[in-house]
Scaffold this active site. Structure first.
Site, mmCIF file in Angstrom:
data_model
loop_
_atom_site.group_PDB
_atom_site.id
_atom_site.type_symbol
_atom_site.label_atom_id
_atom_site.label_comp_id
_atom_site.label_asym_id
_atom_site.label_seq_id
_atom_site.Cartn_x
_atom_site.Cartn_y
_atom_site.Cartn_z
ATOM 1 N N ASP A 17 113.466 52.187 39.780
ATOM 2 C CA ASP A 17 114.697 52.557 39.989
ATOM 3 C C ASP A 17 114.456 51.143 40.874
ATOM 4 O OD1 ASP A 17 116.725 52.702 41.647
ATOM 5 O OD2 ASP A 17 116.378 55.164 41.513
ATOM 6 N N ASP A 109 120.407 48.285 38.537
ATOM 7 C CA ASP A 109 119.399 48.519 39.152
ATOM 8 C C ASP A 109 118.078 49.457 38.674
ATOM 9 O OD1 ASP A 109 121.063 51.520 39.855
ATOM 10 O OD2 ASP A 109 119.720 50.896 41.785
ATOM 11 N N GLU A 110 117.703 49.821 37.306
ATOM 12 C CA GLU A 110 117.062 50.826 36.638
ATOM 13 C C GLU A 110 117.021 50.117 35.683
ATOM 14 O OE1 GLU A 110 118.401 55.079 37.153
ATOM 15 O OE2 GLU A 110 119.114 55.137 38.346
#
Length: 409
Positions: A17, A109-110
């Site tokens: 993350d 974003d993960e």
DNA sequence: TCTGGGGTCCTAGGACCC
DNA sequence: TCTGGGGTCCTAGGACCC
């Protein structure tokens, strides 16, 4: 205390993350912003991302920009730049693929990374692997990430959130309970406010309370997605690891202010959304078999309708009449609207023509759109668009008016 | 959480068929 | 035209996620 799984590492799933991703991308692109109170979200007046410095001052996501400025004078508020974030995202996933071939790109974003069995290859622990990934990303992209490692996806999500920013947390199967007792039930991935308040009625307050409930209780009161979360909390993998990235639907929504009841304006907004979603579909070589629209009124009521298409398409010109038809069915002149949305679904890879379509005509339209895509790629998004969507462009953007297509110069 | 934009998956219930 | 039972497909809407 009960042990939920006896084996420490039957499999190893990492969840990565990025820390304050949008803001980190801005800071990486403009180092002068590093260490300062920065927020993204100027354009709609709501803060959507924050630097850790701004968080420390008490600014929160979803807050009005005016409020953020009051709490944190001197805060730097930026417009979001999603294209730039997308570039960082692609490069981040490229780095991950150097460590493991099995990656799930979960969001911009993960990511989930399957590290099972790689300890021997790298002769190091899973924590050390996480640290190598973290360092590679920081060195090459100047952004920091937090990594959690555990034996299921839900537990890996809990681990990556456990320590942030720049955290590394590993939860082996035989230590699950030590972590779950510190996690509130509403903070578990997949448990939303509705399910959390239901569970609280049965004295479930933490993730551990939930994991220690009987299976019969869970099956009686909850549906499949929650049973999966329950199993994963107990160390039993239940949520599929998804490596493919082909979208199931493509949508574009846009709000405007003040709300409007003007038919031509609202339709042109819809048409613009249609053009943008079609362009995205063409980038993926996909075509829609269903088209839905959503109209949101000024008091946040939603009206929607879906149309089946006679043949799959990602060509606005072929879809304009379908769009108009469904629009007129739900548009009410007495209401004021604040948002329109277009959803293309039932996406297929191959475009099949029915026997009754005029194939040469369709091919001509497609070749026009290939040209349109090229022009838009060179001169910016939607430089060329349908004449009927002109109303939703500002006058200074409108210079060349053709009956069918407009070209912004 | 007071309202931005882009997604996924699941379930109940109706239509239709044998 | 009173009435079984079972299956599939589709749609609307809910819940959740970043």
């Amino acid at each position: 205390m009960q042990v939920l799984s006896v084996h420490s590492w039957p499999q190893a799933i990492a969840h990565l993350d990025a820390d304050a991703f949008f803001v980190s991308c801005e800071q990486a692109s403009r180092p002068a912003l590093k260490g300062k109170c920065v927020a993204v979200g100027k354009e709609r007046g709501i803060v959507i991302a924050l630097s850790y410095e701004a968080k420390a001052k008490g600014v929160k996501r979803g807050m009005f920009v005016s409020e953020a400025k009051r709490i944190c004078p001197g805060i730097i508020i930026l417009d979001s730049n999603h294209e730039n974030y997308g570039l960082f995202s692609v490069r981040m996933f490229e780095i991950l693929k150097r460590f493991s071939p099995k990656i799930e790109e979960y969001s911009v974003d993960e990511a989930f990374i399957d590290l099972t069995g790689l300890r021997r290859l790298y002769s190091c622990s899973y924590e050390e692997m996480a640290s190598k990934i973290q360092n590679a990303i920081e060195k090459e992209l100047s952004i920091t990430v937090s990594v959690g490692i555990s034996i299921t996806k839900v537990l890996a999500k809990i681990a990556s959130k456990y320590k942030k920013p720049r955290g590394i947390t590993a939860i082996p199967g035989n230590e699950i309970h030590l972590y779950l007792r510190n996690i509130l039930i509403e903070d578990v991935w997949g448990i939303g406010p509705n399910t959390a308040s239901l569970l609280k009625k049965f004295n479930v307050r933490t993730a551990l309370d939930f994991a220690l409930k009987n299976e019969s209780f869970v099956k009686k009161y909850l549906s499949k997605p929650y049973i999966q979360v329950y199993n994963e909390l107990r160390g039993k993998p239940s949520i599929e690891f998804i490596e493919k990235i082909s979208p199931k639907s493509i949508s574009k929504a846009k709000s405007f202010y003040p709300p409007s009841d003007k038919e031509s304006f609202i339709f042109s907004e819809l048409l613009k959304n249609l053009e943008l979603s079609c362009a995205k579909a063409r980038r993926f070589s996909l075509a829609a078999t269903k088209l839905s629209i959503f109209l949101k009124t000024s008091d946040f009521q939603m009206f929607s309708i879906e149309a089946k298409l006679s043949s799959p398409s990602a060509i606005p010109l072929m879809l304009t009449e379908n769009l108009r038809e469904v629009f007129l069915k739900i548009y009410k002149p007495e209401l004021a609207y604040r948002q329109t949305c277009v959803v293309m679904s039932g996406l297929t890879e191959k475009i099949q023509y029915s026997l009754f379509d005029d194939i040469s005509k369709i091919e001509k339209i497609i070749s026009v759109y290939n040209a349109v895509d090229n022009i838009n790629m060179r001169f910016g998004r939607n430089s060329v668009h349908l004449g009927a969507s002109s109303d939703s462009y500002s006058p200074k953007e409108r210079t060349l008016n053709l009956p069918l297509l407009n070209i912004k110069v």
